[in-house]
Design a protein around this motif. Structure first.
Motif, PDB file in Angstrom:
ATOM      1  N   MET A   1       0.855  -1.163   0.000  1.00 32.60           N
ATOM      2  CA  MET A   1       0.000   0.000   0.000  1.00 32.60           C
ATOM      3  C   MET A   1       0.900   1.224   0.000  1.00 32.60           C
ATOM      4  SD  MET A   1      -2.721   1.028   2.896  1.00 32.60           S
ATOM      5  CE  MET A   1      -3.608   2.513   2.721  1.00 32.60           C
ATOM      6  N   ILE A   2       0.592   2.138  -0.870  1.00 33.99           N
ATOM      7  CA  ILE A   2       1.354   3.371  -0.949  1.00 33.99           C
ATOM      8  C   ILE A   2       0.445   4.519  -0.547  1.00 33.99           C
ATOM      9  CG2 ILE A   2       2.550   4.966  -2.473  1.00 33.99           C
ATOM     10  CD1 ILE A   2       3.507   2.559  -4.056  1.00 33.99           C
ATOM     11  N   SER A   3       0.887   5.309   0.399  1.00 39.58           N
ATOM     12  CA  SER A   3       0.117   6.455   0.858  1.00 39.58           C
ATOM     13  C   SER A   3       0.765   7.730   0.341  1.00 39.58           C
ATOM     14  CB  SER A   3       0.067   6.487   2.386  1.00 39.58           C
ATOM     15  OG  SER A   3      -0.684   7.591   2.820  1.00 39.58           O
ATOM     16  N   ILE A   4      -0.073   8.659  -0.004  1.00 40.80           N
ATOM     17  CA  ILE A   4       0.391   9.904  -0.567  1.00 40.80           C
ATOM     18  C   ILE A   4       0.207  11.001   0.480  1.00 40.80           C
ATOM     19  CG2 ILE A   4       0.173  11.426  -2.551  1.00 40.80           C
ATOM     20  CD1 ILE A   4       0.742   8.345  -3.115  1.00 40.80           C
ATOM     21  N   LEU A   5       1.291  11.601   0.924  1.00 40.08           N
ATOM     22  CA  LEU A   5       1.228  12.549   2.020  1.00 40.08           C
ATOM     23  C   LEU A   5       0.431  13.803   1.693  1.00 40.08           C
ATOM     24  CD1 LEU A   5       4.829  12.231   3.483  1.00 40.08           C
ATOM     25  CD2 LEU A   5       2.711  11.215   4.305  1.00 40.08           C
ATOM     26  N   ARG A   6       0.356  14.188   0.422  1.00 36.91           N
ATOM     27  CA  ARG A   6      -0.368  15.402   0.057  1.00 36.91           C
ATOM     28  C   ARG A   6      -1.680  15.086  -0.659  1.00 36.91           C
ATOM     29  NH1 ARG A   6       3.719  19.500  -2.555  1.00 36.91           N
ATOM     30  NH2 ARG A   6       1.845  20.743  -2.412  1.00 36.91           N
ATOM     31  N   ASP A   7      -2.204  13.890  -0.458  1.00 36.70           N
ATOM     32  CA  ASP A   7      -3.458  13.465  -1.090  1.00 36.70           C
ATOM     33  C   ASP A   7      -4.616  14.204  -0.436  1.00 36.70           C
ATOM     34  OD1 ASP A   7      -5.696  12.107  -2.063  1.00 36.70           O
ATOM     35  OD2 ASP A   7      -4.652  10.183  -2.071  1.00 36.70           O
ATOM     36  N   ARG A   8      -5.369  14.954  -1.229  1.00 38.13           N
ATOM     37  CA  ARG A   8      -6.488  15.707  -0.673  1.00 38.13           C
ATOM     38  C   ARG A   8      -7.784  14.899  -0.726  1.00 38.13           C
ATOM     39  NH1 ARG A   8      -6.010  21.826  -2.598  1.00 38.13           N
ATOM     40  NH2 ARG A   8      -6.544  20.978  -4.623  1.00 38.13           N
ATOM     41  N   LEU A   9      -7.757  13.708  -1.306  1.00 40.92           N
ATOM     42  CA  LEU A   9      -8.952  12.867  -1.367  1.00 40.92           C
ATOM     43  C   LEU A   9      -8.952  11.777  -0.297  1.00 40.92           C
ATOM     44  CD1 LEU A   9      -9.307  12.482  -5.234  1.00 40.92           C
ATOM     45  CD2 LEU A   9     -10.561  14.028  -3.721  1.00 40.92           C
ATOM     46  N   VAL A  10      -7.785  11.219  -0.004  1.00 40.22           N
ATOM     47  CA  VAL A  10      -7.668  10.165   1.002  1.00 40.22           C
ATOM     48  C   VAL A  10      -6.699  10.647   2.073  1.00 40.22           C
ATOM     49  CG1 VAL A  10      -7.037   7.764   1.444  1.00 40.22           C
ATOM     50  CG2 VAL A  10      -8.064   8.392  -0.756  1.00 40.22           C
ATOM     51  N   PRO A  11      -7.202  10.968   3.267  1.00 46.10           N
ATOM     52  CA  PRO A  11      -6.313  11.453   4.331  1.00 46.10           C
ATOM     53  C   PRO A  11      -5.247  10.422   4.693  1.00 46.10           C
ATOM     54  CG  PRO A  11      -8.628  11.745   4.931  1.00 46.10           C
ATOM     55  CD  PRO A  11      -8.598  10.899   3.692  1.00 46.10           C
ATOM     56  N   VAL A  12      -4.027  10.896   4.905  1.00 46.31           N
ATOM     57  CA  VAL A  12      -2.929   9.989   5.227  1.00 46.31           C
ATOM     58  C   VAL A  12      -3.219   9.210   6.514  1.00 46.31           C
ATOM     59  CG1 VAL A  12      -1.477  11.626   6.500  1.00 46.31           C
ATOM     60  CG2 VAL A  12      -0.426   9.753   5.253  1.00 46.31           C
ATOM     61  N   GLY A  13      -3.954   9.809   7.449  1.00 47.78           N
ATOM     62  CA  GLY A  13      -4.305   9.094   8.671  1.00 47.78           C
ATOM     63  C   GLY A  13      -5.143   7.856   8.396  1.00 47.78           C
ATOM     64  N   ALA A  14      -6.031   7.939   7.424  1.00 55.30           N
ATOM     65  CA  ALA A  14      -6.846   6.771   7.055  1.00 55.30           C
ATOM     66  C   ALA A  14      -5.975   5.671   6.459  1.00 55.30           C
ATOM     67  CB  ALA A  14      -7.936   7.184   6.075  1.00 55.30           C
ATOM     68  N   SER A  15      -5.003   6.063   5.649  1.00 54.72           N
ATOM     69  CA  SER A  15      -4.089   5.079   5.065  1.00 54.72           C
ATOM     70  C   SER A  15      -3.220   4.429   6.128  1.00 54.72           C
ATOM     71  CB  SER A  15      -3.200   5.744   4.013  1.00 54.72           C
ATOM     72  OG  SER A  15      -3.973   6.235   2.954  1.00 54.72           O
ATOM     73  N   ARG A  16      -2.735   5.222   7.067  1.00 52.36           N
ATOM     74  CA  ARG A  16      -1.917   4.672   8.152  1.00 52.36           C
ATOM     75  C   ARG A  16      -2.722   3.696   8.997  1.00 52.36           C
ATOM     76  NH1 ARG A  16       0.714  10.496   9.699  1.00 52.36           N
ATOM     77  NH2 ARG A  16       2.330  10.491   8.085  1.00 52.36           N
ATOM     78  N   ASP A  17      -3.974   4.045   9.284  1.00 53.45           N
ATOM     79  CA  ASP A  17      -4.836   3.170  10.069  1.00 53.45           C
ATOM     80  C   ASP A  17      -5.075   1.851   9.333  1.00 53.45           C
ATOM     81  OD1 ASP A  17      -6.651   2.569  12.297  1.00 53.45           O
ATOM     82  OD2 ASP A  17      -8.242   2.788  10.784  1.00 53.45           O
ATOM     83  N   LEU A  18      -5.345   1.925   8.047  1.00 49.73           N
ATOM     84  CA  LEU A  18      -5.555   0.720   7.251  1.00 49.73           C
ATOM     85  C   LEU A  18      -4.310  -0.152   7.245  1.00 49.73           C
ATOM     86  CD1 LEU A  18      -7.639  -0.739   5.475  1.00 49.73           C
ATOM     87  CD2 LEU A  18      -6.738   0.544   3.544  1.00 49.73           C
ATOM     88  N   ALA A  19      -3.144   0.466   7.107  1.00 46.16           N
ATOM     89  CA  ALA A  19      -1.889  -0.289   7.108  1.00 46.16           C
ATOM     90  C   ALA A  19      -1.647  -0.958   8.460  1.00 46.16           C
ATOM     91  CB  ALA A  19      -0.725   0.632   6.756  1.00 46.16           C
ATOM     92  N   ARG A  20      -1.994  -0.272   9.551  1.00 44.76           N
ATOM     93  CA  ARG A  20      -1.838  -0.876  10.883  1.00 44.76           C
ATOM     94  C   ARG A  20      -2.733  -2.107  11.035  1.00 44.76           C
ATOM     95  NH1 ARG A  20      -1.133   4.440  12.689  1.00 44.76           N
ATOM     96  NH2 ARG A  20      -3.367   4.784  12.871  1.00 44.76           N
ATOM     97  N   ARG A  21      -3.892  -2.075  10.403  1.00 49.79           N
ATOM     98  CA  ARG A  21      -4.827  -3.204  10.497  1.00 49.79           C
ATOM     99  C   ARG A  21      -4.407  -4.396   9.638  1.00 49.79           C
ATOM    100  NH1 ARG A  21     -10.736  -0.908  11.288  1.00 49.79           N
ATOM    101  NH2 ARG A  21     -10.218   1.105  12.212  1.00 49.79           N
ATOM    102  N   HIS A  22      -3.474  -4.159   8.722  1.00 49.37           N
ATOM    103  CA  HIS A  22      -3.002  -5.211   7.821  1.00 49.37           C
ATOM    104  C   HIS A  22      -1.473  -5.240   7.831  1.00 49.37           C
ATOM    105  CE1 HIS A  22      -7.006  -5.889   6.123  1.00 49.37           C
ATOM    106  NE2 HIS A  22      -7.169  -4.587   6.259  1.00 49.37           N
ATOM    107  N   PRO A  23      -0.877  -5.738   8.910  1.00 50.41           N
ATOM    108  CA  PRO A  23       0.586  -5.699   9.027  1.00 50.41           C
ATOM    109  C   PRO A  23       1.312  -6.534   7.968  1.00 50.41           C
ATOM    110  CG  PRO A  23      -0.390  -6.979  10.807  1.00 50.41           C
ATOM    111  CD  PRO A  23      -1.522  -6.342  10.066  1.00 50.41           C
ATOM    112  N   GLN A  24       0.612  -7.411   7.294  1.00 48.01           N
ATOM    113  CA  GLN A  24       1.250  -8.211   6.240  1.00 48.01           C
ATOM    114  C   GLN A  24       1.427  -7.416   4.947  1.00 48.01           C
ATOM    115  OE1 GLN A  24      -1.871  -8.454   7.262  1.00 48.01           O
ATOM    116  NE2 GLN A  24      -3.236  -9.073   5.631  1.00 48.01           N
ATOM    117  N   TRP A  25       0.786  -6.261   4.858  1.00 46.41           N
ATOM    118  CA  TRP A  25       0.925  -5.404   3.682  1.00 46.41           C
ATOM    119  C   TRP A  25       2.228  -4.621   3.752  1.00 46.41           C
ATOM    120  CZ3 TRP A  25      -4.374  -2.432   3.091  1.00 46.41           C
ATOM    121  CH2 TRP A  25      -5.385  -3.350   2.812  1.00 46.41           C
TER     122      TRP A  25
END
Length: 64
Positions: free
Chosen positions: A1-25
């Motif tokens: 999963m790649i998160s974009i720090l300046r993404d105005r559509l998907v907040p980086v906090g949401a991406s970080r939370d999703l990544a924490r829930r899927h440590p195998q990613w």
């Protein structure tokens, strides 16, 4: 999963939370990129994607 720090559509906090829930990613944040990293940082994105693909086990993708 790649998160974009300046993404105005998907907040980086949401991406970080999703990544924490899927440590195998694999999780990478691309500084300076917007919602379309293939346009804003194509070389960085390609480097991460190619490294990820190279690390996959043989036979992960099959041609049927």
């Amino acid at each position: 999963m790649i998160s974009i720090l300046r993404d105005r559509l998907v907040p980086v906090g949401a991406s970080r939370d999703l990544a924490r829930r899927h440590p195998q990613w694999s999780y990478v944040e691309l500084a300076g990129a917007g919602h379309l990293p293939q346009l804003s940082v194509p070389d960085d994105l390609a480097g991460y994607l190619l490294a990820w693909l190279a690390a996959l086990p043989p036979g992960t993708f099959s041609h049927s």
